[in-house]
Design a protein around this motif. Sequence first.
Motif, PDB file in Angstrom:
ATOM      1  N   PRO A  47      95.271  47.970  24.140  1.00 33.66           N
ATOM      2  CA  PRO A  47      93.977  47.358  23.855  1.00 33.66           C
ATOM      3  C   PRO A  47      93.561  46.442  25.004  1.00 33.66           C
ATOM      4  O   PRO A  47      94.435  45.864  25.669  1.00 33.66           O
ATOM      5  CB  PRO A  47      94.233  46.544  22.585  1.00 33.66           C
ATOM      6  CG  PRO A  47      95.608  46.867  22.132  1.00 33.66           C
ATOM      7  CD  PRO A  47      96.335  47.557  23.242  1.00 33.66           C
ATOM      8  N   LEU A  48      92.258  46.275  25.210  1.00 30.16           N
ATOM      9  CA  LEU A  48      91.764  45.438  26.320  1.00 30.16           C
ATOM     10  C   LEU A  48      92.214  43.989  26.129  1.00 30.16           C
ATOM     11  O   LEU A  48      91.958  43.373  25.094  1.00 30.16           O
ATOM     12  CB  LEU A  48      90.225  45.511  26.386  1.00 30.16           C
ATOM     13  CG  LEU A  48      89.564  44.677  27.495  1.00 30.16           C
ATOM     14  CD1 LEU A  48      90.100  45.059  28.866  1.00 30.16           C
ATOM     15  CD2 LEU A  48      88.054  44.817  27.454  1.00 30.16           C
ATOM     16  N   ALA A  82      86.892  54.778  25.856  1.00 29.69           N
ATOM     17  CA  ALA A  82      87.183  53.430  25.357  1.00 29.69           C
ATOM     18  C   ALA A  82      87.834  52.594  26.477  1.00 29.69           C
ATOM     19  O   ALA A  82      88.613  53.140  27.265  1.00 29.69           O
ATOM     20  CB  ALA A  82      88.115  53.517  24.158  1.00 29.69           C
ATOM     21  N   GLU A  84      90.395  50.970  27.205  1.00 28.31           N
ATOM     22  CA  GLU A  84      91.761  50.660  26.794  1.00 28.31           C
ATOM     23  C   GLU A  84      92.646  50.419  28.009  1.00 28.31           C
ATOM     24  O   GLU A  84      93.137  51.368  28.632  1.00 28.31           O
ATOM     25  CB  GLU A  84      92.305  51.795  25.920  1.00 28.31           C
ATOM     26  CG  GLU A  84      91.793  51.667  24.495  1.00 28.31           C
ATOM     27  CD  GLU A  84      91.988  52.921  23.681  1.00 28.31           C
ATOM     28  OE1 GLU A  84      92.410  53.943  24.244  1.00 28.31           O
ATOM     29  OE2 GLU A  84      91.687  52.857  22.483  1.00 28.31           O
ATOM     30  N   SER A  86      95.340  47.052  29.368  1.00 27.06           N
ATOM     31  CA  SER A  86      95.785  45.669  29.332  1.00 27.06           C
ATOM     32  C   SER A  86      95.973  45.237  30.793  1.00 27.06           C
ATOM     33  O   SER A  86      96.628  45.931  31.575  1.00 27.06           O
ATOM     34  CB  SER A  86      97.063  45.625  28.498  1.00 27.06           C
ATOM     35  OG  SER A  86      97.863  44.607  28.930  1.00 27.06           O
TER      36      SER A  86
END
Length: 299
Positions: A47-48, A82, A84, A86
């Motif tokens: 996830p970001l 998306a 996506e 980290s």
Amino acid sequence: MSVTVKVPAKVNLQLGVGPLRDDGYHDLVNVFHAVSLFDEVTVTPGPLAVTVAGASVEGVPTGPDNLAAKAVVRLAGHLGRAPEASVHIEKAIPVAGGMAGGSADAAAALLACARLWEADVPLPVLMDLAADLGSDVPFALLGGTAVGLGRGERLTPLSCEGEFHWVFALADGGLSTPAVFAECDRLRAAFEAEAGWPHESPDLLAALASGDAKALGAALTNDLQPAALSLRPSLGRTLAAGREFGALGELVSGSGPTCAFLAADAEHAAELAAALAEAGVARALAAATGPVPGAHVLS
Ligand code: ATP
């Protein structure tokens, strides 16, 4: 799988600032020079999120306002996928120091995510996405020495011979770039100084092309310097100390408050850094060379 991108800081060798335009920007002549102070940006699937570490990271947002997070979102939007990734940033570039650290991280995140997502994004498209994120971002991809026109984002590489040796005096606290431009406008209005149209300095271009450090030192200019000095008068002492200790040239880097000093060679840079440290006119000193390449993938 993770991808790490190493990205350099910049110093402005010439920053010519034209009159304020109707859209609130200024036309600039911005000679960028990439130097060997680097951030490293690592992206991994997930996830970001943004984490930041390093010697001095005060004021760096870890949420969606981080320029690297904005770059992830912008590239994902372009690719229709998306966001996506980290993001972890190892910061060595001073924060709000006039060395475009945030822009460097954005450029690195663009390049790193393109690789992580195995997306074939041609360089001109990456440069356009970079320009959307900020006027200093395209140069962080390009590196080397280049002149930026318009808001600084229309770049042309410049011929630059050899290697130049720099000392950077890092200050306590940052200066906000918009605040420095506003002070520049205020000072020009107060002194009824008509801002001329900025032009590339022929002396500067000749010094770069021939690798003549002495001539380069004499040709360094920054139209934002009076504004940075007005907001941070102590920088006057820092610049004067560098002159006194034999710098070939000195100036405030971009919107400051970092001050840049040109040395004749590596030995002279080490002496200059030691003398400035001894004089107590900076929070920290960093020696670096330029030009260096722009953002590139390490792993
Ligand atoms: P420039 O030279 O491009 O004008 P600067 O070097 O003076 O910029 P930055 O270090 O880029 O300034 O930071 C300016 C502000 O941007 C910071 O005070 C911080 O609030 C915000 N910021 C957002 N993302 C980042 C990032 N990744 N690194 C540093 N600052 C960031």
